[in-house]
Design an enzyme around this catalytic site. Structure first.
Site, PDB file in Angstrom:
ATOM      1  N   SER A  91      -8.041 -35.384 -35.011  1.00  0.00           N
ATOM      2  CA  SER A  91      -6.780 -36.110 -35.135  1.00  0.00           C
ATOM      3  C   SER A  91      -6.541 -36.953 -33.887  1.00  0.00           C
ATOM      4  O   SER A  91      -6.473 -36.419 -32.772  1.00  0.00           O
ATOM      5  CB  SER A  91      -5.631 -35.117 -35.302  1.00  0.00           C
ATOM      6  OG  SER A  91      -4.403 -35.775 -35.081  1.00  0.00           O
ATOM      7  N   HIS A 142      -8.752 -38.485 -38.512  1.00  0.00           N
ATOM      8  CA  HIS A 142      -7.459 -38.107 -39.082  1.00  0.00           C
ATOM      9  C   HIS A 142      -6.349 -38.854 -38.348  1.00  0.00           C
ATOM     10  O   HIS A 142      -6.237 -38.773 -37.124  1.00  0.00           O
ATOM     11  CB  HIS A 142      -7.302 -36.591 -38.925  1.00  0.00           C
ATOM     12  CG  HIS A 142      -6.058 -36.005 -39.508  1.00  0.00           C
ATOM     13  ND1 HIS A 142      -5.965 -35.599 -40.822  1.00  0.00           N
ATOM     14  CD2 HIS A 142      -4.862 -35.713 -38.954  1.00  0.00           C
ATOM     15  CE1 HIS A 142      -4.760 -35.088 -41.045  1.00  0.00           C
ATOM     16  NE2 HIS A 142      -4.067 -35.145 -39.923  1.00  0.00           N
ATOM     17  N   ASP A 186      -2.278 -39.472 -38.121  1.00  0.00           N
ATOM     18  CA  ASP A 186      -0.983 -38.890 -38.471  1.00  0.00           C
ATOM     19  C   ASP A 186       0.110 -39.942 -38.430  1.00  0.00           C
ATOM     20  O   ASP A 186       0.467 -40.428 -37.360  1.00  0.00           O
ATOM     21  CB  ASP A 186      -0.648 -37.758 -37.490  1.00  0.00           C
ATOM     22  CG  ASP A 186      -1.564 -36.561 -37.675  1.00  0.00           C
ATOM     23  OD1 ASP A 186      -1.536 -35.983 -38.766  1.00  0.00           O
ATOM     24  OD2 ASP A 186      -2.318 -36.234 -36.732  1.00  0.00           O
ATOM     25  N   MET A 232       3.926 -40.625 -38.865  1.00  0.00           N
ATOM     26  CA  MET A 232       5.216 -39.897 -38.855  1.00  0.00           C
ATOM     27  C   MET A 232       6.348 -40.903 -38.747  1.00  0.00           C
ATOM     28  O   MET A 232       6.256 -41.861 -37.975  1.00  0.00           O
ATOM     29  CB  MET A 232       5.279 -38.944 -37.659  1.00  0.00           C
ATOM     30  CG  MET A 232       4.115 -37.981 -37.571  1.00  0.00           C
ATOM     31  SD  MET A 232       4.407 -36.767 -36.262  1.00  0.00           S
ATOM     32  CE  MET A 232       2.773 -36.010 -36.138  1.00  0.00           C
ATOM     33  N   HIS A 239      -2.729 -38.954 -42.967  1.00  0.00           N
ATOM     34  CA  HIS A 239      -1.805 -37.861 -43.242  1.00  0.00           C
ATOM     35  C   HIS A 239      -0.398 -38.412 -43.081  1.00  0.00           C
ATOM     36  O   HIS A 239       0.050 -38.648 -41.960  1.00  0.00           O
ATOM     37  CB  HIS A 239      -2.092 -36.708 -42.264  1.00  0.00           C
ATOM     38  CG  HIS A 239      -1.160 -35.552 -42.402  1.00  0.00           C
ATOM     39  ND1 HIS A 239      -1.089 -34.546 -41.458  1.00  0.00           N
ATOM     40  CD2 HIS A 239      -0.270 -35.219 -43.366  1.00  0.00           C
ATOM     41  CE1 HIS A 239      -0.183 -33.655 -41.850  1.00  0.00           C
ATOM     42  NE2 HIS A 239       0.328 -34.046 -42.988  1.00  0.00           N
ATOM     43  N   MET A 244       3.270 -38.097 -42.958  1.00  0.00           N
ATOM     44  CA  MET A 244       4.426 -37.205 -42.808  1.00  0.00           C
ATOM     45  C   MET A 244       5.660 -38.089 -42.840  1.00  0.00           C
ATOM     46  O   MET A 244       6.319 -38.328 -41.813  1.00  0.00           O
ATOM     47  CB  MET A 244       4.302 -36.415 -41.491  1.00  0.00           C
ATOM     48  CG  MET A 244       3.272 -35.306 -41.596  1.00  0.00           C
ATOM     49  SD  MET A 244       2.667 -34.780 -39.988  1.00  0.00           S
ATOM     50  CE  MET A 244       1.407 -36.034 -39.726  1.00  0.00           C
ATOM     51  N   MET A 273      -0.942 -26.915 -44.340  1.00  0.00           N
ATOM     52  CA  MET A 273      -0.526 -27.020 -42.933  1.00  0.00           C
ATOM     53  C   MET A 273      -0.482 -25.624 -42.315  1.00  0.00           C
ATOM     54  O   MET A 273       0.074 -24.689 -42.898  1.00  0.00           O
ATOM     55  CB  MET A 273       0.864 -27.658 -42.824  1.00  0.00           C
ATOM     56  CG  MET A 273       0.946 -29.137 -43.164  1.00  0.00           C
ATOM     57  SD  MET A 273      -0.085 -30.221 -42.142  1.00  0.00           S
ATOM     58  CE  MET A 273       0.516 -29.887 -40.491  1.00  0.00           C
ATOM     59  N   ASP A 287      -4.725 -28.016 -41.103  1.00  0.00           N
ATOM     60  CA  ASP A 287      -4.268 -28.910 -40.039  1.00  0.00           C
ATOM     61  C   ASP A 287      -3.178 -28.192 -39.240  1.00  0.00           C
ATOM     62  O   ASP A 287      -2.167 -27.781 -39.806  1.00  0.00           O
ATOM     63  CB  ASP A 287      -3.718 -30.192 -40.682  1.00  0.00           C
ATOM     64  CG  ASP A 287      -3.243 -31.224 -39.662  1.00  0.00           C
ATOM     65  OD1 ASP A 287      -3.468 -31.029 -38.457  1.00  0.00           O
ATOM     66  OD2 ASP A 287      -2.646 -32.226 -40.095  1.00  0.00           O
TER      67      ASP A 287
HETATM   68  C1  DX5 Z   1       0.708 -32.252 -36.707  1.00  0.00           C
HETATM   69  C2  DX5 Z   1      -0.394 -33.149 -37.217  1.00  0.00           C
HETATM   70  C3  DX5 Z   1      -1.736 -32.724 -36.804  1.00  0.00           C
HETATM   71  C4  DX5 Z   1      -1.940 -32.645 -35.310  1.00  0.00           C
HETATM   72  C5  DX5 Z   1      -2.741 -31.414 -35.069  1.00  0.00           C
HETATM   73  O1  DX5 Z   1       1.791 -32.261 -37.520  1.00  0.00           O
HETATM   74  O2  DX5 Z   1      -0.409 -33.217 -38.629  1.00  0.00           O
HETATM   75  O3  DX5 Z   1      -2.764 -33.489 -37.406  1.00  0.00           O
HETATM   76  O4  DX5 Z   1      -2.587 -33.729 -34.739  1.00  0.00           O
HETATM   77  O5  DX5 Z   1      -2.854 -31.190 -33.721  1.00  0.00           O
HETATM   78  P1  DX5 Z   1      -3.483 -29.850 -33.131  1.00  0.00           P
HETATM   79  O6  DX5 Z   1      -4.886 -29.756 -33.660  1.00  0.00           O
HETATM   80  O7  DX5 Z   1      -3.400 -30.027 -31.680  1.00  0.00           O
HETATM   81  O8  DX5 Z   1      -2.629 -28.708 -33.650  1.00  0.00           O
HETATM   82 ZN    ZN Z   2      -2.209 -34.197 -39.523  1.00  0.00          ZN
END
Ligand code: DX5
Ligand code: ZN
Length: 220
Positions: free
Chosen positions: A8, A31, A33, A35, A64, A66, A135, A173
């Protein structure tokens, strides 16, 4: 498909995304993210940055999302060329319609489940999707501690997918690291997202291959 490692970029240097993605060795996916500060209390990046990433890497991009209202926003990520587009079960108004739209644009359609969201309601919808994201932290931030309480859900997701005979990937994740990845693989996950465990390591490429080795040994 077998074991896949998806670092990620949330834990990478956002000012140097191109080189941060280039140093991931033999990672299968990157990956990303997204948000929106509504679905989760954090704001990262959106479509223009994903488009810029797609233009600078040959690695398949795993988005991903969110975000609230994925019905409205997710298809553009598929259209842009993302390999997987995962929206959250809790946020989608019409998940079947949305998954079909993502597939129509050529992406694999993913559904993400927060820790308190059950997998069972998705059993009959598995033919409509390509990825189930379980998750293992509350989404929103990297570097959080892995939630062991999510392991039984990974196991149940694997049972549902095996029974269906479909090619649905089970992704984990959150808090995935050398300490926790074996538990996830043993429970039946096959796609492993890792942010801090990869970018927090001195050698990101070595961290990716170490994680892959641990997962492969623990997988059934
Ligand atoms: C958190 C993200 C993850 C995040 C994971 O909500 O969806 O993808 O980057 O980070 P680590 O591996 O550090 O928990
Ligand atoms: Zn993620």
């Amino acid at each position: 498909m077998g074991i896949q490692i998806a670092p990620s970029v949330l834990s990478s240097d956002f000012a140097n995304l191109e080189s941060e993605i280039a140093r991931l060795g033999d990672a299968d996916l990157v990956h990303v993210d997204v948000m929106d500060n509504h679905f989760v209390p954090n704001l990262t990046l959106g479509l223009p940055v994903v488009e810029a990433i797609l233009a600078r890497t040959d690695r398949p991009v795993d988005c991903h999302l969110m975000i609230d209202d994925p019905d409205r926003w997710a298809p553009a990520y598929a259209e842009a060329g993302a390999h997987n587009v995962t929206f959250h079960a809790e946020a989608a108004a019409a998940p079947v319609r949305l998954a079909r739209e993502l597939r129509r644009h050529g992406a694999r359609a993913g559904v993400g489940l927060r820790p308190a969201t059950p997998v069972e309601p998705w059993a009959d919808l598995l033919p409509e999707i390509d990825l189930l994201l379980v998750m293992t932290v509350e989404p929103g931030f990297g570097g959080q501690a892995f939630l062991d309480v999510c392991l039984p859900k990974i196991r149940r997701a694997r049972e549902l997918v095996s029974r269906s005979g479909l090619d649905v990937w089970i992704q984990v994740d959150g808090g995935v690291s050398a300490e926790t990845i074996e538990r996830c693989a043993d429970a039946g996950a096959d796609v492993f997202v890792a942010g801090s465990a990869v970018y927090g390591a001195e050698d990101a490429a070595a961290a990716v291959s170490d994680l892959r080795e641990l997962a492969a040994k623990a997988a059934h």
